[in-house]
Enzyme design. Sequence first.
Site, short mmCIF file in Angstrom:
data_model
loop_
_atom_site.label_atom_id
_atom_site.label_comp_id
_atom_site.label_asym_id
_atom_site.label_seq_id
_atom_site.Cartn_x
_atom_site.Cartn_y
_atom_site.Cartn_z
N ASP A 92 0.80 -1.26 0.16
CA ASP A 92 0.03 0.07 -0.05
C ASP A 92 1.03 1.22 -0.07
O ASP A 92 1.84 1.34 0.44
CB ASP A 92 -0.93 -0.18 1.24
CG ASP A 92 -0.24 0.16 2.49
OD1 ASP A 92 0.68 -0.55 2.77
OD2 ASP A 92 -0.62 0.92 3.37
N GLU A 149 0.30 -1.32 5.54
CA GLU A 149 1.23 -0.70 6.57
C GLU A 149 1.04 0.37 6.85
O GLU A 149 1.28 0.82 7.93
CB GLU A 149 2.68 -1.00 5.80
CG GLU A 149 3.63 -1.02 6.78
CD GLU A 149 4.38 0.49 7.07
OE1 GLU A 149 5.10 0.71 7.76
OE2 GLU A 149 4.01 1.25 6.29
ZN LIG Z 1 6.76 2.01 3.98
#
Ligand SMILES: [Zn+2]
Length: 435
Positions: free
Chosen positions: A106, A201
């Site tokens: 992401d 993340e």
């Molecule tokens: Zn990163």
Amino acid sequence: MRLIIAFALCLASVSIVNAQLKPPVETVMDRFLRYVKIDTQSAEDQTTTPSTRKQLNLANLLAKELTALGAENVRVSEFGIVYATVPGNLADNSKVPVVGFIAHMDTSPAVSGENVNAIIHKNYQGGDITLPKDPTQVITVDKNPVLKSLIGTDIITADGTTLLGSDDKSGCAEVMTMIDILRQNPQLKHGTLAIAFTPDEEVGGGIEKFDVKAFGAKVAYTVDGEELGEISDETWSARTATVTFQGKSTHPGTAKGIMINAMYAIADYLNRFPHDMLPETTEGRVGFVHPYAGVIDVESSNLKILLRDFDMSGLDAKEKTLRDMVAQTAAKFPQVKITIDVKENYKNMKEVLKNYPELTVNAMEAAKRAGLTPFLKPIRGGTDGSNLTFRGLPTPNLFTGGGNFHGKLEFNSRKGLEKSTETLVNLVQIFAEKS
Ligand SMILES: [Zn+2]
């Protein structure tokens, strides 16, 4: 004269090493440019993992490519995590620990990652880099001294309207190209490798769903850092405090002797924050306290505060400071009921990684073999590795060659991508050599 001969010999040995390696099927640069075109922006405050369905587009692509590269047990979990195994090529793979490599798919919710138009600044010759679609977006040498080490290579940026997605499609491309190079060059000996690409993340959600046991690694690395050579085996220890100020509200027309306005107490508390202990006044290894959100109201006000430090004793001291401030404000506003609640968020991974010094030593050796100068940099934040480390999978963080993450000035370079990949290829061999 002797110098010249030594230099010539050195050049010769470098070219022999390169000549021995067959190139990957696809270069790390080409992979990177392909991945950044796929919009994988994650979103805050979602109840599902992944937070955005579009992250699955990259997850499914990586799974397909892993299979094509000969990886085994390739799967995309119900949470959009891609797992795979790369079999070792040693006579006895069980003698080498299974090493994991993790990168996240992401990109930050802070800046759009849609229609990323990667610009390649060929053969960079120094100076500031102005992004073509927005001349106010300038990557300056002043703020990015690392640019001086990238003269002569190709620099990759976005066009000024989006982020680039170097964070962390660089890591994805480097891990994939490592697998590619190992497959093309069976003479490079390595144990079994565990591979994972994670969603969310940037919003801190994906790693909670990570199946450490099924991943099967003994130790791991996140490939999610910045400058070439930067290795991190240390992060903040983090707590969050909530301070609540309970007053009493009533109609202001008849409030005399009854109303207790909690807003004056919260103002007093805010004024007590030590100015040399704030994010805006600290750097390096110095921790901070940071009031970052709150509610201000007559009846009930509250304040949320981040506490950060690399040492537990420093974190304890900061918590004591906040509690002492509560006592001082309470003494001044005895009618307002003030309570403080402190929660543990994550701990410095060094508390565990100090027992696994070989992880850092091997990574530094791998970077040196790639001709880099490795250095340790504590992260003023947390990583997915902090979470994994405390769940039994020791996981420091490795560089990707990129910079200016989470913004329109994000960049990486051909040298950054290639040298990071080379470091990973060296690293798996070092684990095999040392076992
Ligand atoms: Zn990163």
